[in-house]
Design a protein around this motif. Structure first.
Motif, PDB file in Angstrom:
ATOM      1  N   LYS A 119       0.860  -1.183   0.000  1.00 24.56           N
ATOM      2  CA  LYS A 119       0.000   0.000   0.000  1.00 24.56           C
ATOM      3  C   LYS A 119       0.895   1.230   0.000  1.00 24.56           C
ATOM      4  O   LYS A 119       1.778   1.358   0.832  1.00 24.56           O
ATOM      5  N   SER A 120       0.646   2.119  -0.956  1.00 26.82           N
ATOM      6  CA  SER A 120       1.494   3.302  -1.081  1.00 26.82           C
ATOM      7  C   SER A 120       1.213   4.277   0.052  1.00 26.82           C
ATOM      8  O   SER A 120       0.077   4.574   0.383  1.00 26.82           O
ATOM      9  N   ASP A 143       5.024   9.944  -0.498  1.00 26.86           N
ATOM     10  CA  ASP A 143       5.449  10.221  -1.867  1.00 26.86           C
ATOM     11  C   ASP A 143       5.937   8.946  -2.528  1.00 26.86           C
ATOM     12  O   ASP A 143       7.019   8.454  -2.242  1.00 26.86           O
ATOM     13  N   VAL A 144       5.127   8.401  -3.417  1.00 27.04           N
ATOM     14  CA  VAL A 144       5.480   7.179  -4.126  1.00 27.04           C
ATOM     15  C   VAL A 144       5.486   7.502  -5.614  1.00 27.04           C
ATOM     16  O   VAL A 144       4.549   8.099  -6.136  1.00 27.04           O
ATOM     17  N   THR A 145       6.572   7.111  -6.279  1.00 22.97           N
ATOM     18  CA  THR A 145       6.636   7.350  -7.719  1.00 22.97           C
ATOM     19  C   THR A 145       6.056   6.159  -8.451  1.00 22.97           C
ATOM     20  O   THR A 145       5.915   5.069  -7.897  1.00 22.97           O
ATOM     21  N   LYS A 146       5.734   6.364  -9.712  1.00 15.94           N
ATOM     22  CA  LYS A 146       5.115   5.295 -10.483  1.00 15.94           C
ATOM     23  C   LYS A 146       6.093   4.172 -10.817  1.00 15.94           C
ATOM     24  O   LYS A 146       5.686   3.105 -11.253  1.00 15.94           O
ATOM     25  N   GLU A 176       8.171   2.773  -8.588  1.00 14.57           N
ATOM     26  CA  GLU A 176       8.442   1.932  -7.422  1.00 14.57           C
ATOM     27  C   GLU A 176       7.633   0.642  -7.499  1.00 14.57           C
ATOM     28  O   GLU A 176       6.565   0.589  -8.087  1.00 14.57           O
ATOM     29  N   THR A 182       5.175  -2.305  -6.662  1.00 11.60           N
ATOM     30  CA  THR A 182       3.882  -2.369  -5.969  1.00 11.60           C
ATOM     31  C   THR A 182       3.701  -3.703  -5.251  1.00 11.60           C
ATOM     32  O   THR A 182       2.702  -3.899  -4.573  1.00 11.60           O
TER      33      THR A 182
END
Length: 124
Positions: A87-88, A91-94, A96, A98
């Motif tokens: 679960k993000s 600040d999570v970039t696309k 990273e 999942t």
């Protein structure tokens, strides 16, 4: 649903403030006869409500069938290796990941709930 929420509650359409100020046809031709007609409409409002309930139940059944048609049931056994969705948070970039893992299924609690264990032997 085929009817506005106001119509389902009050049995008719609302008169907006603009119509009151402009003196629309509905306001100009209002009489005692209209008051009696409104009472009759309130007695008959149960029919549109019943139709709305039938439409809502039909919609719910279609949504349920659509979901059940698309869902892929999965079941894991003790000893299987699985990946766990992350679960993000923050600040999570696309780019990273999942998913993390693999984790070993240690115990199955009920339908789709499991105890997992990482490679260090810690339970999750």
């Amino acid at each position: 649903m085929g009817a506005t929420p106001f119509h389902l509650v009050y049995g008719g359409e609302a008169v907006v403030p603009v119509e009151v100020g402009v003196k629309s046809d509905r306001i100009q031709h209002y009489s005692k006869d209209n008051a009696e007609r409104r009472l009759l409409e309130l007695d008959l409002v149960d029919e549109p409500r019943a139709k709305a309930v039938v439409r809502l139940m039909t919609y719910r059944q279609r949504m349920c069938q659509n979901y059940n048609w698309r869902v892929i049931p999965r079941s894991f056994q003790v000893g299987d290796f699985v990946w766990k969705k992350v679960k993000s948070v923050g600040d999570v970039t696309k780019l990273e990941a999942t998913w993390v893992g693999p984790f070993k299924v240690v115990e199955k609690l009920w339908s789709s709930t499991y105890y997992l264990e990482d490679e260090d032997g810690r339970r999750l």
